[in-house]
Design a protein around this motif. Structure first.
Motif, PDB file in Angstrom:
ATOM      1  N   UNK A  19       0.799  -1.227   0.000  1.00 53.94           N
ATOM      2  CA  UNK A  19       0.000   0.000   0.000  1.00 53.94           C
ATOM      3  C   UNK A  19       0.832   1.277   0.000  1.00 53.94           C
ATOM      4  N   UNK A  20       1.967   1.277   0.713  1.00 56.07           N
ATOM      5  CA  UNK A  20       2.767   2.502   0.798  1.00 56.07           C
ATOM      6  C   UNK A  20       3.253   2.962  -0.569  1.00 56.07           C
ATOM      7  N   UNK A  21       3.574   2.027  -1.463  1.00 63.35           N
ATOM      8  CA  UNK A  21       4.071   2.382  -2.787  1.00 63.35           C
ATOM      9  C   UNK A  21       2.962   3.010  -3.617  1.00 63.35           C
ATOM     10  N   UNK A  22       1.793   2.404  -3.619  1.00 63.39           N
ATOM     11  CA  UNK A  22       0.685   2.933  -4.420  1.00 63.39           C
ATOM     12  C   UNK A  22       0.115   4.205  -3.808  1.00 63.39           C
ATOM     13  N   UNK A  23       0.251   4.376  -2.486  1.00 64.88           N
ATOM     14  CA  UNK A  23      -0.226   5.602  -1.847  1.00 64.88           C
ATOM     15  C   UNK A  23       0.506   6.825  -2.367  1.00 64.88           C
ATOM     16  N   UNK A  24       1.760   6.642  -2.821  1.00 59.88           N
ATOM     17  CA  UNK A  24       2.534   7.748  -3.356  1.00 59.88           C
ATOM     18  C   UNK A  24       2.196   8.111  -4.789  1.00 59.88           C
ATOM     19  N   UNK A  25       1.269   7.382  -5.406  1.00 52.22           N
ATOM     20  CA  UNK A  25       0.850   7.699  -6.769  1.00 52.22           C
ATOM     21  C   UNK A  25       1.309   6.710  -7.817  1.00 52.22           C
ATOM     22  N   UNK A  26       2.092   5.703  -7.433  1.00 50.05           N
ATOM     23  CA  UNK A  26       2.551   4.709  -8.394  1.00 50.05           C
ATOM     24  C   UNK A  26       1.365   4.048  -9.080  1.00 50.05           C
ATOM     25  N   UNK A  27       1.451   3.923 -10.395  1.00 47.13           N
ATOM     26  CA  UNK A  27       0.411   3.241 -11.151  1.00 47.13           C
ATOM     27  C   UNK A  27      -0.898   3.989 -11.260  1.00 47.13           C
ATOM     28  N   UNK A  28      -0.928   5.226 -10.780  1.00 45.01           N
ATOM     29  CA  UNK A  28      -2.170   5.989 -10.784  1.00 45.01           C
ATOM     30  C   UNK A  28      -2.821   6.086  -9.434  1.00 45.01           C
ATOM     31  N   UNK A  29      -2.142   5.535  -8.410  1.00 47.00           N
ATOM     32  CA  UNK A  29      -2.646   5.684  -7.060  1.00 47.00           C
ATOM     33  C   UNK A  29      -3.275   4.429  -6.499  1.00 47.00           C
ATOM     34  N   UNK A  65      13.904  15.180 -18.663  1.00 53.54           N
ATOM     35  CA  UNK A  65      12.752  15.713 -17.944  1.00 53.54           C
ATOM     36  C   UNK A  65      12.201  14.693 -16.953  1.00 53.54           C
ATOM     37  N   UNK A  66      11.418  15.206 -16.019  1.00 47.28           N
ATOM     38  CA  UNK A  66      10.723  14.397 -15.018  1.00 47.28           C
ATOM     39  C   UNK A  66       9.289  14.905 -14.953  1.00 47.28           C
ATOM     40  N   UNK A  67       8.315  13.998 -14.964  1.00 45.59           N
ATOM     41  CA  UNK A  67       6.910  14.367 -14.852  1.00 45.59           C
ATOM     42  C   UNK A  67       6.304  13.613 -13.680  1.00 45.59           C
ATOM     43  N   UNK A  68       5.614  14.330 -12.789  1.00 46.54           N
ATOM     44  CA  UNK A  68       5.060  13.650 -11.616  1.00 46.54           C
ATOM     45  C   UNK A  68       3.798  14.328 -11.126  1.00 46.54           C
ATOM     46  N   UNK A  69       3.024  13.555 -10.396  1.00 43.54           N
ATOM     47  CA  UNK A  69       1.770  14.043  -9.825  1.00 43.54           C
ATOM     48  C   UNK A  69       2.068  15.215  -8.888  1.00 43.54           C
ATOM     49  N   UNK A  70       1.390  16.326  -9.107  1.00 38.42           N
ATOM     50  CA  UNK A  70       1.664  17.538  -8.333  1.00 38.42           C
ATOM     51  C   UNK A  70       1.398  17.349  -6.841  1.00 38.42           C
ATOM     52  N   UNK A  71       0.565  16.388  -6.487  1.00 38.22           N
ATOM     53  CA  UNK A  71       0.305  16.213  -5.055  1.00 38.22           C
ATOM     54  C   UNK A  71       1.263  15.202  -4.403  1.00 38.22           C
ATOM     55  N   UNK A  75      -8.403   6.353  -9.946  1.00 38.48           N
ATOM     56  CA  UNK A  75      -9.730   6.499  -9.334  1.00 38.48           C
ATOM     57  C   UNK A  75     -10.620   7.472 -10.088  1.00 38.48           C
ATOM     58  N   UNK A  76     -10.138   8.002 -11.209  1.00 38.15           N
ATOM     59  CA  UNK A  76     -10.937   8.902 -12.033  1.00 38.15           C
ATOM     60  C   UNK A  76     -10.747  10.370 -11.731  1.00 38.15           C
ATOM     61  N   UNK A  77     -10.071  10.711 -10.624  1.00 40.51           N
ATOM     62  CA  UNK A  77      -9.820  12.119 -10.336  1.00 40.51           C
ATOM     63  C   UNK A  77      -8.762  12.646 -11.295  1.00 40.51           C
ATOM     64  N   UNK A  78      -8.765  13.969 -11.489  1.00 33.38           N
ATOM     65  CA  UNK A  78      -7.837  14.577 -12.435  1.00 33.38           C
ATOM     66  C   UNK A  78      -6.539  14.957 -11.741  1.00 33.38           C
ATOM     67  N   UNK A  79      -5.449  14.558 -12.371  1.00 32.44           N
ATOM     68  CA  UNK A  79      -4.115  14.840 -11.856  1.00 32.44           C
ATOM     69  C   UNK A  79      -3.509  16.036 -12.577  1.00 32.44           C
ATOM     70  N   UNK A  80      -2.882  16.922 -11.808  1.00 25.97           N
ATOM     71  CA  UNK A  80      -2.033  17.970 -12.376  1.00 25.97           C
ATOM     72  C   UNK A  80      -0.586  17.489 -12.320  1.00 25.97           C
ATOM     73  N   UNK A  81       0.179  17.800 -13.353  1.00 27.18           N
ATOM     74  CA  UNK A  81       1.522  17.251 -13.511  1.00 27.18           C
ATOM     75  C   UNK A  81       2.580  18.336 -13.410  1.00 27.18           C
ATOM     76  N   UNK A  82       3.553  18.115 -12.523  1.00 33.84           N
ATOM     77  CA  UNK A  82       4.727  18.973 -12.447  1.00 33.84           C
ATOM     78  C   UNK A  82       5.771  18.458 -13.432  1.00 33.84           C
ATOM     79  N   UNK A  83       6.384  19.373 -14.187  1.00 35.15           N
ATOM     80  CA  UNK A  83       7.437  19.022 -15.141  1.00 35.15           C
ATOM     81  C   UNK A  83       8.729  19.702 -14.706  1.00 35.15           C
ATOM     82  N   UNK A  84       9.780  18.901 -14.553  1.00 35.84           N
ATOM     83  CA  UNK A  84      11.114  19.387 -14.201  1.00 35.84           C
ATOM     84  C   UNK A  84      12.089  19.000 -15.306  1.00 35.84           C
ATOM     85  N   UNK A  85      13.239  19.676 -15.351  1.00 32.08           N
ATOM     86  CA  UNK A  85      14.255  19.298 -16.330  1.00 32.08           C
ATOM     87  C   UNK A  85      15.656  19.549 -15.804  1.00 32.08           C
TER      88      UNK A  85
END
Length: 214
Positions: free
Chosen positions: A50-60, A151-157, A184-194
């Motif tokens: 659970x700890x891995x998926x709680x961080x957003x892996x695989x979509x949460x 680049x790196x793209x990740x869930x903003x939360x 879960x169908x909620x919309x994710x905002x994505x942070x982009x780093x480089x």
């Protein structure tokens, strides 16, 4: 590859390239092995927590597989594949144990750009040498291969991942608002780093210091 050598490659018209599909990338204390079905089965019991998926892996958490067989079936189609991607099993070279997964993907030779992501580690590896070593190994492979920008793209939360990317020395380029859906169908905002090739020597030095002291 030095900055001058990198410039010479681009000036000569050579296109940046990913590591070979069968290449094993050797870090200081880890190995990145091309991901196979056997490797996915090895990852299932350490990442299906659970700890891995709680961080957003695989979509949460909503993507959490019911058992290890379900993880293998799901992750086989989830991780990046094809000519613009390389996915890896991360193995601790000292213990020979699988500790996670990571990928190079979205390789665009014309733009000189590639992305690092689809990264997850077993909780026992969190805060250890594993992530800085794997990031150093992937970044070196990308810049030695002639890429100009990683680049790196990740869930903003996902504050944990954002903090880790900032610690690398990456610069935040953008916030893409609600650009994709989570499991879960909620919309994710994505942070982009480089990280740019000119910045790589300083980033590399910082990662090497972290690997030595971890």
């Amino acid at each position: 590859m030095t900055q001058s050598a990198h410039t010479d490659v681009l000036a000569a018209g050579a296109r940046p390239e990913l590591p070979g599909a069968d290449a094993v990338l050797e870090g200081a204390r880890i190995r990145l092995e091309p991901l196979t079905e056997a490797g996915i089965r090895e990852l299932a019991p350490i990442l299906r927590v659970p700890e891995v998926f709680a961080g957003g892996f695989g979509g949460g958490p909503a993507a959490y597989p019911a058992d290890d067989d379900a993880f293998v079936a799901w992750f086989g189609g989830y991780h990046p594949a094809g000519p613009t991607a390389r996915s890896y099993l991360v193995r601790d070279a000292q213990t020979d144990l699988a500790v996670g997964t990571t990928s190079l993907y979205q390789a665009n030779a014309a733009r000189g750009s590639v992305t690092i992501g689809y990264t997850a580690y077993a909780p026992l590896a969190w805060g250890s040498h594993v992530n800085p070593d794997a990031k150093h190994t992937l970044l070196a492979a990308a810049f030695d291969g002639g890429f100009h920008r990683v680049t790196f793209e990740l869930d903003a939360r996902n504050e944990r991942s954002a903090a880790a990317v900032r610690k690398l020395g990456a610069t935040q380029d953008a916030l893409l608002r609600e650009d994709r859906q989570r499991a879960d169908g909620t919309w994710r905002s994505t942070l982009v780093f480089s990280i740019l090739v000119d910045e790589w020597p300083q980033v590399a030095a910082g990662l090497q210091q972290r690997i030595r002291t971890a």
